[in-house]
Design a protein around this motif. Structure first.
Motif, short mmCIF file in Angstrom:
data_model
loop_
_atom_site.label_atom_id
_atom_site.label_comp_id
_atom_site.label_asym_id
_atom_site.label_seq_id
_atom_site.Cartn_x
_atom_site.Cartn_y
_atom_site.Cartn_z
N ALA A 240 0.82 -1.21 0.00
CA ALA A 240 0.00 0.00 0.00
C ALA A 240 0.85 1.26 0.00
CB ALA A 240 -0.92 0.00 1.21
N TYR A 241 1.80 1.33 0.90
CA TYR A 241 2.51 2.59 1.09
C TYR A 241 3.77 2.74 0.24
CZ TYR A 241 -0.62 2.85 5.10
OH TYR A 241 -1.72 2.86 5.91
N GLU A 242 4.54 1.67 0.11
CA GLU A 242 5.80 1.82 -0.61
C GLU A 242 5.66 1.58 -2.10
OE1 GLU A 242 8.98 -0.31 1.29
OE2 GLU A 242 8.41 0.49 3.24
N LEU A 243 4.81 0.63 -2.49
CA LEU A 243 4.68 0.35 -3.92
C LEU A 243 3.61 1.22 -4.56
CD1 LEU A 243 5.08 -3.54 -4.04
CD2 LEU A 243 6.83 -1.78 -3.94
N LEU A 244 2.43 1.29 -3.95
CA LEU A 244 1.33 2.04 -4.57
C LEU A 244 1.24 3.48 -4.09
CD1 LEU A 244 -1.47 -0.70 -4.44
CD2 LEU A 244 0.01 -0.09 -6.36
N HIS A 245 1.98 3.83 -3.04
CA HIS A 245 1.94 5.18 -2.46
C HIS A 245 0.52 5.61 -2.12
CE1 HIS A 245 6.14 5.40 -3.46
NE2 HIS A 245 5.87 5.09 -4.72
N LEU A 246 -0.27 4.72 -1.56
CA LEU A 246 -1.62 5.08 -1.14
C LEU A 246 -1.49 5.99 0.08
CD1 LEU A 246 -3.52 1.65 -1.33
CD2 LEU A 246 -3.41 3.46 -3.04
N PRO A 247 -2.45 6.90 0.26
CA PRO A 247 -2.38 7.78 1.44
C PRO A 247 -2.56 6.97 2.72
CG PRO A 247 -4.35 8.22 0.11
CD PRO A 247 -3.58 7.18 -0.61
N THR A 248 -1.98 7.45 3.82
CA THR A 248 -2.12 6.73 5.09
C THR A 248 -3.40 7.13 5.80
OG1 THR A 248 -0.69 8.41 6.05
CG2 THR A 248 0.33 6.31 5.52
N ARG A 249 -3.98 8.26 5.40
CA ARG A 249 -5.25 8.70 5.99
C ARG A 249 -6.24 9.05 4.91
NH1 ARG A 249 -4.84 10.58 11.29
NH2 ARG A 249 -2.71 10.28 12.05
N PHE A 250 -7.50 8.76 5.19
CA PHE A 250 -8.56 9.11 4.24
C PHE A 250 -9.58 9.96 4.99
CE2 PHE A 250 -6.64 5.39 2.38
CZ PHE A 250 -6.71 5.61 1.02
N SER A 251 -10.18 10.92 4.31
CA SER A 251 -11.17 11.74 5.01
C SER A 251 -12.41 10.89 5.29
CB SER A 251 -11.51 12.98 4.18
OG SER A 251 -12.22 12.60 3.03
N HIS A 253 -15.56 10.83 4.59
CA HIS A 253 -16.56 10.39 3.62
C HIS A 253 -16.02 9.59 2.44
CE1 HIS A 253 -15.95 14.70 4.15
NE2 HIS A 253 -15.41 14.63 2.97
N VAL A 254 -14.74 9.22 2.46
CA VAL A 254 -14.26 8.30 1.41
C VAL A 254 -13.90 6.96 2.04
CG1 VAL A 254 -13.29 9.20 -0.73
CG2 VAL A 254 -12.22 9.83 1.43
N LYS A 255 -14.18 5.91 1.32
CA LYS A 255 -13.79 4.57 1.78
C LYS A 255 -12.27 4.46 1.67
CE LYS A 255 -17.46 1.62 2.17
NZ LYS A 255 -18.60 2.03 1.31
N PRO A 256 -11.61 4.00 2.72
CA PRO A 256 -10.16 3.81 2.61
C PRO A 256 -9.85 2.80 1.51
CG PRO A 256 -10.92 3.43 4.87
CD PRO A 256 -12.13 3.57 4.01
N LYS A 257 -8.80 3.07 0.76
CA LYS A 257 -8.43 2.17 -0.34
C LYS A 257 -7.34 1.20 0.13
CE LYS A 257 -10.53 4.77 -3.65
NZ LYS A 257 -11.81 5.04 -2.97
N HIS A 258 -7.49 -0.04 -0.30
CA HIS A 258 -6.49 -1.06 0.03
C HIS A 258 -6.03 -1.73 -1.25
CE1 HIS A 258 -7.29 -0.45 4.17
NE2 HIS A 258 -8.57 -0.78 4.06
N PRO A 259 -4.81 -2.29 -1.24
CA PRO A 259 -4.33 -2.94 -2.47
C PRO A 259 -5.14 -4.19 -2.81
CG PRO A 259 -2.63 -2.99 -0.74
CD PRO A 259 -3.81 -2.31 -0.16
N THR A 260 -5.21 -4.53 -4.08
CA THR A 260 -5.87 -5.78 -4.49
C THR A 260 -4.94 -6.95 -4.15
OG1 THR A 260 -4.88 -5.63 -6.69
CG2 THR A 260 -7.08 -4.71 -6.44
N THR A 261 -5.52 -8.14 -4.08
CA THR A 261 -4.72 -9.34 -3.80
C THR A 261 -3.64 -9.52 -4.86
OG1 THR A 261 -6.88 -10.28 -3.30
CG2 THR A 261 -5.00 -11.69 -2.94
N GLY A 262 -3.95 -9.12 -6.10
CA GLY A 262 -2.98 -9.25 -7.18
C GLY A 262 -1.71 -8.49 -6.89
N LEU A 263 -1.86 -7.26 -6.42
CA LEU A 263 -0.69 -6.44 -6.12
C LEU A 263 0.04 -6.96 -4.89
CD1 LEU A 263 0.36 -3.77 -7.56
CD2 LEU A 263 -1.74 -4.78 -8.38
N ILE A 264 -0.71 -7.47 -3.91
CA ILE A 264 -0.08 -8.05 -2.72
C ILE A 264 0.71 -9.29 -3.13
CG2 ILE A 264 -0.51 -9.11 -0.45
CD1 ILE A 264 -3.09 -7.36 -0.32
N ALA A 265 0.16 -10.05 -4.09
CA ALA A 265 0.86 -11.24 -4.58
C ALA A 265 2.18 -10.86 -5.26
CB ALA A 265 -0.04 -12.02 -5.54
#
Ligand SMILES: *[C@@H]1O[C@H](CO)[C@@H](O)[C@H](O)[C@H]1NC(C)=O
Ligand SMILES: *[C@@H]1O[C@H](CO)[C@@H](O)[C@H](O)[C@H]1NC(C)=O
Ligand SMILES: *[C@@H]1O[C@H](CO)[C@@H](O)[C@H](O)[C@H]1NC(C)=O
Ligand SMILES: *[C@@H]1O[C@H](CO)[C@@H](O)[C@H](O)[C@H]1NC(C)=O
Length: 333
Positions: A240-251, A253-265
């Motif tokens: 999530a954080y190092e490869l996809l650079h997803l934010p660590t916090r979400f406001s 009213h947005v659903k927090p985003k998580h990596p797909t199993t494919g990317l985790i694989a």
């Protein structure tokens, strides 16, 4: 005489500590924690291809949790301060319960000799249809698949071999027709209920409450407990954080985003393989009507609407991997 022996012993002890610490710090090696000494030959020392070490920041660690030291290992990774799906905070008891049902936490079996593995991660993408890549896929040392992407009936396009299959309760097979004795099934834990689910199924309990899941989970475990592992949530966090650079916090009213199993694989593959190739992953979703998976009838539009994942971040990352020649795209043609 006694003093000399003492000095020698002390010196040896200091040397041991220094060597041990250096070995642990070296990027190209990791030492798995022990689980009763039956994990000889598990030390994987294999250089990365250039590019990979910069990508995963040179830190390669043991990908599975082991019952006897997961708390300590999680402390070392900082996972004890983070909640699921990126850490173990607050769920330690459930991790312990689920792990107590598993027989071991080995990555490879002893007779798996080559320690530098060439791996292929097979996504479930519709790009695999009619490409007859089955034989090519089976020729790799390690074949990593995910969720309920079937092999049975699709051998010509996707091959027969499955070394690892990453899954979570809602994406697990229920039908024993998909059982493969040669597969190691790796649970990716997203919530505490996933650990309870595993514990329930392996204890022979009937699942009573299934409303904690976003879709009906599998109601039986097709794999034997010796085939099951639990992925270290630090791998999911890294994805999530190092490869996809997803934010660590979400406001709020947005659903927090998580990596797909494919990317985790793919992140998992970087931790256990010296070379990683991809099949069935796609970064351009232009045609909304094209098929999403190589099986079934779902179309791309389903994925584009997905609110749990950040599909554009994943597409950018996949493109970067291919453009920088860090991976090979087997579905190219
Ligand atoms: C794949 O091949 C089958 C039979 O050869 C055909 O019916 C189908 O339309 C093809 N699918 C794609 C996506 O090209
Ligand atoms: C499992 O591995 C054995 C030995 O390599 C092989 O003979 C068998 O066909 C494999 N089974 C499946 C379902 O792939
Ligand atoms: C791999 O190649 C196929 C066919 O050109 C393409 O559709 C897909 O987006 C590529 N995937 C990646 C990850 O590069
Ligand atoms: C996709 O399907 C819809 C309805 O089935 C159709 O109206 C549209 O033209 C299709 N789009 C493409 C690009 O084929």
């Amino acid at each position: 005489m006694k003093r000399i022996i003492c000095a020698i012993l002390l010196g040896a002890g200091v040397m041991y500590v220094i060597l041990h610490r250096n070995l642990r710090r070296t990027n190209d090696y990791w030492l798995p924690p022990t689980d009763g000494g039956d994990r000889k030959g598990q030390i994987i020392g294999c250089p990365y291809k250039p590019g990979v070490s910069s990508l995963i920041k040179g830190e390669k660690f043991y990908p599975f949790l082991c019952i006897n030291d997961f708390v300590k290992v999680s402390g070392d990774h900082g996972s004890h301060r983070i909640e699921l799906p990126y850490g173990i905070k607050g769920a330690e008891r459930y991790f312990h319960m689920a792990l107590s049902r598993l027989q071991n936490c080995r990555v490879f079996t002893e007779d798996d000799s080559p320690s530098c593995k060439k791996c292929v991660v097979v996504g479930n993408g519709g790009v695999l249809r009619n490409k007859s890549l089955g034989e090519t896929i089976d020729s790799y040392d390690v074949v990593i698949r995910m969720n309920n992407g079937p092999v049975v009936g699709y051998e010509e396009d996707v091959g027969r071999k499955t070394t690892f299959r990453l899954f979570y309760p809602e994406s697990s097979f229920s039908d024993p027709i998909h059982y493969d004795p040669n597969t190691t099934a790796v649970l990716v834990v997203f919530k505490t209920h996933d650990l309870k689910w595993l514990w329930d199924l392996l204890s022979g309990q009937r699942l009573i409450r299934t409303n904690a899941f976003w879709k009906k989970p599998a109601t039986q475990m097709i794999y034997k407990s010796h085939q099951i592992r639990i992925l270290d949530p630090a791998i999911t966090r890294k994805t999530a954080y190092e490869l996809l650079h997803l934010p660590t916090r979400f406001s709020k009213h947005v659903k927090p985003k998580h990596p797909t199993t494919g990317l985790i694989a793919i992140a998992f593959a970087f931790h256990i393989c010296s070379e990683v190739h991809l099949a069935g992953f796609r970064y351009n979703f232009e045609d909304r009507n094209s098929s999403l998976h190589y099986y079934g009838h779902d179309t791309m539009s389903l994925m584009i609407q997905n609110e749990y994942h950040d599909i554009s971040a994943e597409q950018r990352f996949l493109k970067e991997l291919v453009d920088r020649s860090i991976v090979v795209n087997l579905t190219e043609k």
